[in-house]
Design a protein around this motif. Structure first.
Motif, PDB file in Angstrom:
ATOM      1  N   TYR A  73       6.424  27.475  47.118  1.00 13.69           N
ATOM      2  CA  TYR A  73       7.531  27.983  46.299  1.00 13.69           C
ATOM      3  C   TYR A  73       8.326  26.853  45.648  1.00 13.69           C
ATOM      4  O   TYR A  73       9.463  27.071  45.216  1.00 13.69           O
ATOM      5  CB  TYR A  73       8.457  28.850  47.152  1.00 13.69           C
ATOM      6  CG  TYR A  73       7.793  30.128  47.625  1.00 13.69           C
ATOM      7  CD1 TYR A  73       7.575  31.183  46.751  1.00 13.69           C
ATOM      8  CD2 TYR A  73       7.369  30.269  48.945  1.00 13.69           C
ATOM      9  CE1 TYR A  73       6.963  32.350  47.166  1.00 13.69           C
ATOM     10  CE2 TYR A  73       6.744  31.429  49.379  1.00 13.69           C
ATOM     11  CZ  TYR A  73       6.545  32.466  48.495  1.00 13.69           C
ATOM     12  OH  TYR A  73       5.928  33.627  48.903  1.00 13.69           O
ATOM     13  N   ALA A  74       7.753  25.679  45.555  1.00 15.65           N
ATOM     14  CA  ALA A  74       8.477  24.515  45.029  1.00 15.65           C
ATOM     15  C   ALA A  74       8.946  24.706  43.589  1.00 15.65           C
ATOM     16  O   ALA A  74       9.969  24.152  43.186  1.00 15.65           O
ATOM     17  CB  ALA A  74       7.596  23.265  45.125  1.00 15.65           C
ATOM     18  N   ALA A  75       8.213  25.488  42.804  1.00 15.65           N
ATOM     19  CA  ALA A  75       8.582  25.691  41.403  1.00 15.65           C
ATOM     20  C   ALA A  75       9.648  26.767  41.223  1.00 15.65           C
ATOM     21  O   ALA A  75      10.165  26.946  40.116  1.00 15.65           O
ATOM     22  CB  ALA A  75       7.336  26.061  40.592  1.00 15.65           C
ATOM     23  N   TRP A  76       9.979  27.468  42.291  1.00 20.04           N
ATOM     24  CA  TRP A  76      10.948  28.552  42.181  1.00 20.04           C
ATOM     25  C   TRP A  76      12.372  28.007  42.154  1.00 20.04           C
ATOM     26  O   TRP A  76      12.696  27.024  42.832  1.00 20.04           O
ATOM     27  CB  TRP A  76      10.801  29.496  43.372  1.00 20.04           C
ATOM     28  CG  TRP A  76       9.611  30.397  43.331  1.00 20.04           C
ATOM     29  CD1 TRP A  76       8.348  30.060  42.966  1.00 20.04           C
ATOM     30  CD2 TRP A  76       9.578  31.774  43.684  1.00 20.04           C
ATOM     31  NE1 TRP A  76       7.511  31.146  43.079  1.00 20.04           N
ATOM     32  CE2 TRP A  76       8.251  32.222  43.511  1.00 20.04           C
ATOM     33  CE3 TRP A  76      10.536  32.674  44.145  1.00 20.04           C
ATOM     34  CZ2 TRP A  76       7.868  33.529  43.783  1.00 20.04           C
ATOM     35  CZ3 TRP A  76      10.157  33.981  44.412  1.00 20.04           C
ATOM     36  CH2 TRP A  76       8.821  34.411  44.220  1.00 20.04           C
ATOM     37  N   PRO A  77      13.257  28.664  41.409  1.00 18.43           N
ATOM     38  CA  PRO A  77      14.666  28.263  41.445  1.00 18.43           C
ATOM     39  C   PRO A  77      15.301  28.686  42.765  1.00 18.43           C
ATOM     40  O   PRO A  77      14.763  29.539  43.487  1.00 18.43           O
ATOM     41  CB  PRO A  77      15.278  29.035  40.269  1.00 18.43           C
ATOM     42  CG  PRO A  77      14.434  30.274  40.171  1.00 18.43           C
ATOM     43  CD  PRO A  77      13.029  29.823  40.506  1.00 18.43           C
ATOM     44  N   ALA A  78      16.453  28.121  43.064  1.00 23.98           N
ATOM     45  CA  ALA A  78      17.149  28.481  44.300  1.00 23.98           C
ATOM     46  C   ALA A  78      17.713  29.890  44.235  1.00 23.98           C
ATOM     47  O   ALA A  78      17.823  30.569  45.267  1.00 23.98           O
ATOM     48  CB  ALA A  78      18.270  27.480  44.574  1.00 23.98           C
ATOM     49  N   GLN A  79      18.069  30.341  43.019  1.00 25.61           N
ATOM     50  CA  GLN A  79      18.650  31.674  42.902  1.00 25.61           C
ATOM     51  C   GLN A  79      18.501  32.195  41.477  1.00 25.61           C
ATOM     52  O   GLN A  79      18.207  31.445  40.553  1.00 25.61           O
ATOM     53  CB  GLN A  79      20.119  31.665  43.316  1.00 25.61           C
ATOM     54  CG  GLN A  79      21.040  30.830  42.454  1.00 25.61           C
ATOM     55  CD  GLN A  79      21.609  31.567  41.245  1.00 25.61           C
ATOM     56  OE1 GLN A  79      21.806  32.786  41.291  1.00 25.61           O
ATOM     57  NE2 GLN A  79      21.867  30.825  40.157  1.00 25.61           N
ATOM     58  N   ARG A  80      18.695  33.484  41.342  1.00 24.98           N
ATOM     59  CA  ARG A  80      18.707  34.129  40.025  1.00 24.98           C
ATOM     60  C   ARG A  80      19.689  35.298  40.097  1.00 24.98           C
ATOM     61  O   ARG A  80      19.574  36.161  40.959  1.00 24.98           O
ATOM     62  CB  ARG A  80      17.307  34.615  39.650  1.00 24.98           C
ATOM     63  CG  ARG A  80      17.141  34.978  38.161  1.00 24.98           C
ATOM     64  CD  ARG A  80      15.699  35.391  37.914  1.00 24.98           C
ATOM     65  NE  ARG A  80      15.345  35.510  36.523  1.00 24.98           N
ATOM     66  CZ  ARG A  80      14.853  34.539  35.767  1.00 24.98           C
ATOM     67  NH1 ARG A  80      14.676  33.335  36.310  1.00 24.98           N
ATOM     68  NH2 ARG A  80      14.532  34.722  34.505  1.00 24.98           N
ATOM     69  N   ASP A  81      20.644  35.287  39.197  1.00 27.76           N
ATOM     70  CA  ASP A  81      21.641  36.361  39.136  1.00 27.76           C
ATOM     71  C   ASP A  81      22.327  36.589  40.479  1.00 27.76           C
ATOM     72  O   ASP A  81      22.591  37.726  40.875  1.00 27.76           O
ATOM     73  CB  ASP A  81      20.994  37.665  38.658  1.00 27.76           C
ATOM     74  CG  ASP A  81      20.434  37.549  37.245  1.00 27.76           C
ATOM     75  OD1 ASP A  81      20.991  36.757  36.450  1.00 27.76           O
ATOM     76  OD2 ASP A  81      19.439  38.232  36.938  1.00 27.76           O
TER      77      ASP A  81
END
Length: 240
Positions: free
Chosen positions: A30-38
């Protein structure tokens, strides 16, 4: 903080999605995922036997694994939450959701399962019949596809992890699935040659299920496609 989470959950998150890596992988998938969204944070889960937990043994069953996982995550279920699991880990996500409900914990807002047959339709997957040599080649090809070099020592380490995960899946037999109280979003991928969307039709036996299909191959989820992140961040929406 718990060894199950590589980073501390935010104290101001509006919701949390616990993201479980698929067979043979650690939280780094999940390294490419952001820490959060909305306002909804995405928290990769670190399973025993990989990454920072290489020295730990995986439990002998999904039931034992989620018993420990549910206990460790209990302090972080104070906001709307969900589990996301892809392929092998979709069953971990389902079992964790059911376990928390069974012990009287706060019920999940939603369960997200990607590229996996329903529990009662397994065990399923081409890796179940692979030898160690086959799995080694699979790991080497995956590493090369990611633009990296498959160093033998590292491949051997991950072979041990992958073999353990495959054997755990082989032992996972569910004649009658428990229906979870929260809604389920079953996510398929249009180019998936591992577990196509048409093989996921059994999930309604596990709970009220909405189906959606996104473009891309089996592992596109690791690229953090925006349509997937948008879906995961809408925990209380009836359909994605």
């Amino acid at each position: 903080m718990t060894v199950w989470l590589p980073r501390e959950p935010s104290r101001v998150a509006a919701g949390r999605v616990f993201c479980i890596p698929q067979a043979g992988y650690g939280s780094g998938v999940y390294a490419a995922w952001p820490a959060q969204r909305d306002g909804v944070e995405f928290l990769p889960v670190e399973l025993p036997g990989r990454m920072t937990r290489f020295g730990e043994a995986m439990p002998e069953s999904f039931a034992l694994l989620v018993r420990d996982l549910a206990f460790a995550l209990a302090p972080y279920l104070d906001v709307p939450y969900a589990f996301f699991g892809h392929c092998w880990s979709a069953h971990v996500a389902y079992e964790a959701t059911a376990r928390i409900e069974a012990v009287g914990g706060p019920p999940a807002a939603r369960l997200f399962v990607s590229s996996q047959v329903a529990p009662q339709d397994g065990p399923y997957g081409r890796m179940l019949d692979m030898t160690d040599a086959d799995l080694t080649r699979e790991l080497e090809e995956t590493v090369r596809a990611q633009g990296n070099t498959p160093y033998p020592d590292l491949v051997a380490l991950y072979l041990r992890v992958l073999r353990g995960d495959v054997e755990l899946a082989r032992r996972y037999v569910v004649p009658e699935p428990v229906r979870v109280a929260c809604p389920i979003t079953a996510i398929g991928w249009s180019g998936d040659t591992e577990v196509g969307p048409g093989l996921m039709t059994g999930w309604p036996a596990c709970g009220d299920t909405t189906f959606t299909v996104f473009d891309g191959p089996h592992l596109r989820f690791a690229e953090a496609p925006p349509e997937l992140l948008d879906t995961l961040s809408r925990l209380h929406v009836t359909s994605p």
